[in-house]
Design a protein around this motif. Structure first.
Motif, PDB file in Angstrom:
ATOM      1  N   ALA A 248     -99.734  25.328  36.324  1.00 23.70           N
ATOM      2  CA  ALA A 248     -98.972  25.908  35.217  1.00 23.70           C
ATOM      3  C   ALA A 248     -98.024  24.876  34.614  1.00 23.70           C
ATOM      4  N   SER A 249     -97.448  24.026  35.453  1.00 23.02           N
ATOM      5  CA  SER A 249     -96.564  22.978  34.948  1.00 23.02           C
ATOM      6  C   SER A 249     -97.331  21.962  34.107  1.00 23.02           C
ATOM      7  N   VAL A 250     -98.528  21.611  34.552  1.00 23.78           N
ATOM      8  CA  VAL A 250     -99.357  20.675  33.779  1.00 23.78           C
ATOM      9  C   VAL A 250     -99.709  21.275  32.427  1.00 23.78           C
ATOM     10  N   LEU A 251    -100.104  22.537  32.411  1.00 24.03           N
ATOM     11  CA  LEU A 251    -100.450  23.200  31.151  1.00 24.03           C
ATOM     12  C   LEU A 251     -99.253  23.247  30.212  1.00 24.03           C
ATOM     13  N   SER A 252     -98.072  23.442  30.765  1.00 20.16           N
ATOM     14  CA  SER A 252     -96.882  23.505  29.909  1.00 20.16           C
ATOM     15  C   SER A 252     -96.515  22.145  29.332  1.00 20.16           C
ATOM     16  N   ALA A 253     -96.944  21.067  29.984  1.00 20.76           N
ATOM     17  CA  ALA A 253     -96.610  19.726  29.501  1.00 20.76           C
ATOM     18  C   ALA A 253     -97.591  19.216  28.457  1.00 20.76           C
ATOM     19  N   ILE A 254     -98.766  19.827  28.351  1.00 19.35           N
ATOM     20  CA  ILE A 254     -99.799  19.318  27.446  1.00 19.35           C
ATOM     21  C   ILE A 254     -99.379  19.367  25.980  1.00 19.35           C
ATOM     22  N   PRO A 255     -98.868  20.499  25.452  1.00 23.78           N
ATOM     23  CA  PRO A 255     -98.505  20.524  24.020  1.00 23.78           C
ATOM     24  C   PRO A 255     -97.483  19.466  23.643  1.00 23.78           C
ATOM     25  N   ALA A 256     -96.458  19.288  24.457  1.00 25.80           N
ATOM     26  CA  ALA A 256     -95.435  18.282  24.149  1.00 25.80           C
ATOM     27  C   ALA A 256     -96.026  16.882  24.195  1.00 25.80           C
ATOM     28  N   ALA A 257     -96.880  16.611  25.177  1.00 26.21           N
ATOM     29  CA  ALA A 257     -97.487  15.286  25.278  1.00 26.21           C
ATOM     30  C   ALA A 257     -98.391  15.003  24.081  1.00 26.21           C
ATOM     31  N   VAL A 258     -99.163  15.982  23.658  1.00 28.57           N
ATOM     32  CA  VAL A 258    -100.053  15.793  22.505  1.00 28.57           C
ATOM     33  C   VAL A 258     -99.250  15.517  21.237  1.00 28.57           C
ATOM     34  N   LEU A 259     -98.174  16.270  21.038  1.00 29.73           N
ATOM     35  CA  LEU A 259     -97.347  16.057  19.851  1.00 29.73           C
ATOM     36  C   LEU A 259     -96.708  14.673  19.859  1.00 29.73           C
ATOM     37  N   LEU A 260     -96.247  14.234  21.016  1.00 30.04           N
ATOM     38  CA  LEU A 260     -95.629  12.906  21.101  1.00 30.04           C
ATOM     39  C   LEU A 260     -96.630  11.806  20.774  1.00 30.04           C
ATOM     40  N   VAL A 261     -97.864  11.960  21.235  1.00 33.32           N
ATOM     41  CA  VAL A 261     -98.888  10.952  20.948  1.00 33.32           C
ATOM     42  C   VAL A 261     -99.235  10.943  19.464  1.00 33.32           C
ATOM     43  N   LEU A 262     -99.393  12.125  18.880  1.00 34.40           N
ATOM     44  CA  LEU A 262     -99.784  12.203  17.476  1.00 34.40           C
ATOM     45  C   LEU A 262     -98.679  11.731  16.537  1.00 34.40           C
ATOM     46  N   ALA A 263     -97.422  11.942  16.925  1.00 34.73           N
ATOM     47  CA  ALA A 263     -96.311  11.659  16.006  1.00 34.73           C
ATOM     48  C   ALA A 263     -95.540  10.398  16.365  1.00 34.73           C
ATOM     49  N   GLN A 264     -96.067   9.564  17.263  1.00 37.41           N
ATOM     50  CA  GLN A 264     -95.284   8.427  17.724  1.00 37.41           C
ATOM     51  C   GLN A 264     -94.969   7.434  16.606  1.00 37.41           C
ATOM     52  N   LYS A 265     -95.906   7.216  15.684  1.00 33.90           N
ATOM     53  CA  LYS A 265     -95.618   6.260  14.609  1.00 33.90           C
ATOM     54  C   LYS A 265     -94.569   6.809  13.642  1.00 33.90           C
ATOM     55  N   TYR A 266     -94.569   8.127  13.447  1.00 30.78           N
ATOM     56  CA  TYR A 266     -93.554   8.724  12.582  1.00 30.78           C
ATOM     57  C   TYR A 266     -92.187   8.713  13.250  1.00 30.78           C
ATOM     58  N   ILE A 267     -92.180   8.844  14.589  1.00 30.96           N
ATOM     59  CA  ILE A 267     -90.908   8.830  15.317  1.00 30.96           C
ATOM     60  C   ILE A 267     -90.244   7.470  15.183  1.00 30.96           C
ATOM     61  N   ALA A 268     -91.026   6.402  15.372  1.00 27.81           N
ATOM     62  CA  ALA A 268     -90.460   5.053  15.260  1.00 27.81           C
ATOM     63  C   ALA A 268     -89.934   4.796  13.858  1.00 27.81           C
ATOM     64  N   ALA A 269     -90.689   5.222  12.848  1.00 27.17           N
ATOM     65  CA  ALA A 269     -90.254   5.003  11.466  1.00 27.17           C
ATOM     66  C   ALA A 269     -89.067   5.893  11.113  1.00 27.17           C
ATOM     67  N   GLY A 270     -89.051   7.117  11.662  1.00 30.57           N
ATOM     68  CA  GLY A 270     -87.959   8.034  11.336  1.00 30.57           C
ATOM     69  C   GLY A 270     -86.641   7.623  11.954  1.00 30.57           C
ATOM     70  N   ILE A 271     -86.697   7.050  13.177  1.00 31.97           N
ATOM     71  CA  ILE A 271     -85.467   6.647  13.838  1.00 31.97           C
ATOM     72  C   ILE A 271     -84.897   5.382  13.239  1.00 31.97           C
ATOM     73  N   THR A 272     -85.767   4.433  12.880  1.00 39.30           N
ATOM     74  CA  THR A 272     -85.299   3.147  12.355  1.00 39.30           C
ATOM     75  C   THR A 272     -85.221   3.108  10.842  1.00 39.30           C
ATOM     76  N   GLY A 273     -85.715   4.159  10.165  1.00 40.36           N
ATOM     77  CA  GLY A 273     -85.764   4.133   8.705  1.00 40.36           C
ATOM     78  C   GLY A 273     -84.404   4.027   8.061  1.00 40.36           C
ATOM     79  N   GLY A 274     -83.379   4.623   8.653  1.00 41.54           N
ATOM     80  CA  GLY A 274     -82.053   4.579   8.045  1.00 41.54           C
ATOM     81  C   GLY A 274     -81.191   3.438   8.532  1.00 41.54           C
ATOM     82  N   SER A 275     -81.766   2.541   9.352  1.00 42.49           N
ATOM     83  CA  SER A 275     -80.966   1.448   9.894  1.00 42.49           C
ATOM     84  C   SER A 275     -80.782   0.308   8.902  1.00 42.49           C
ATOM     85  N   VAL A 276     -81.682   0.210   7.926  1.00 43.38           N
ATOM     86  CA  VAL A 276     -81.590  -0.827   6.906  1.00 43.38           C
ATOM     87  C   VAL A 276     -81.519  -0.167   5.549  1.00 43.38           C
ATOM     88  N   LYS A 277     -80.478  -0.435   4.834  1.00 45.16           N
ATOM     89  CA  LYS A 277     -80.276   0.193   3.553  1.00 45.16           C
ATOM     90  C   LYS A 277     -80.519  -0.818   2.456  1.00 45.16           C
TER      91      LYS A 277
END
Length: 277
Positions: A248-277
């Motif tokens: 049950a713990s493994v099943l509960s971790a799958i959705p979060a892991a899938v989202l992190l893999v799919l959105a990793q490039k957006y996360i990097a760009a979203g966090i650093t996007g406002g660092s340079v103006k």
């Protein structure tokens, strides 16, 4: 003397960094591996689990899915609803703090960050009294609103940092073309802030998906039971069946892991996007 001060070759430094990184990664991923390993050996006791499973026994996953499938769906509905509420509130707030010349903006941003330091149990107990009066206890809407509050402060700070980097000329050009503030926000600012929106939405989803305090405090029946509360009660009912608990713990971790893999490039760009103006 020169030989003593000589630095190691770049290739050796890279290999050393790689080995160190792999070791750290193995240590961090070992609990996840052991959780999956235990889930694949549902008939073994907690102290009898082999380091490597000899066969793929999925009976624990079948049992866990049958017992916790409804709770997984509840968590998915609540988390997605919390993301919608969070972005609907945080995006306009971040735009206002970034583009409008408001007095006390820094104080507001600082106050927003301070809210993250308040213990969750304090907020949950305060919300319970209000929820009883509003009739939101044991409801999807109540849990969505409570979970959305976990991601709103972070989303405001993150999106404000990104929206500060949007050139003022772009907004002025849209307004000169006849677009009002709302239309400019919807058709110009939000598309340009896609990376920060995705990053903020992902954080809001993870906060809501992993929430336990609000789920335990604001629900007194089994009508709305997310997976975190389901696993908590599952352990007490099946303390001898650790294979199903880990499954049950493994099943509960799958959705979060899938989202992190799919959105990793957006996360990097979203966090650093406002660092340079």
């Amino acid at each position: 003397m020169a030989a003593e001060n000589a630095k190691p070759p770049a290739g050796k430094r890279r290999w050393g960094s790689t080995v160190a990184g792999v070791l750290v990664l193995c240590v961090m991923l070992f609990p996840l591996y052991w959780m999956l390993n235990t889930a694949l050996q549902p008939e073994s006791g907690l102290l009898e689990v082999d380091p490597v499973p000899h066969s793929l026994n999925l009976s624990g996953f079948s049992k866990a899915l049958g017992d916790q499938g409804g709770h997984l769906l509840t968590s998915l509905v609540v988390s997605l609803g919390a993301v919608v509420v969070c972005l609907a509130i945080a995006a306009p707030a971040a735009y206002g703090l970034a583009q409008f010349r408001l007095r006390g903006t820094r104080t507001l941003v600082f106050g927003t960050l301070i809210t993250q330091m308040v213990p969750g149990i304090v907020i949950a107990n305060a919300l319970y009294t209000s929820y009883v009066d509003l009739g939101l206890v044991n409801s999807y809407a109540g849990l969505m609103l409570a979970d959305a509050s976990l991601g709103i402060p972070v989303s405001i700070v993150l999106m404000r940092s990104f929206m500060l980097s949007i050139p003022g000329e772009v907004i002025e050009a849209a307004q000169m073309d006849g677009a009002g503030r709302l239309r400019t926000f919807v058709q110009v600012v939000l598309p340009m802030s896609r990376n920060s929106l995705i990053t903020s939405g992902l954080f809001a989803f993870l906060f809501a998906w992993s929430d336990f305090m609000f789920a335990l405090t604001l629900n007194t029946t089994d009508d709305v039971k997310p997976i975190t509360l389901g696993i908590y009660q599952y352990i007490g009912a099946h303390v001898g069946d650790w294979g199903s608990v880990m499954a049950a713990s493994v099943l509960s971790a799958i959705p979060a892991a899938v989202l992190l893999v799919l959105a990793q490039k957006y996360i990097a760009a979203g966090i650093t996007g406002g660092s340079v103006k």
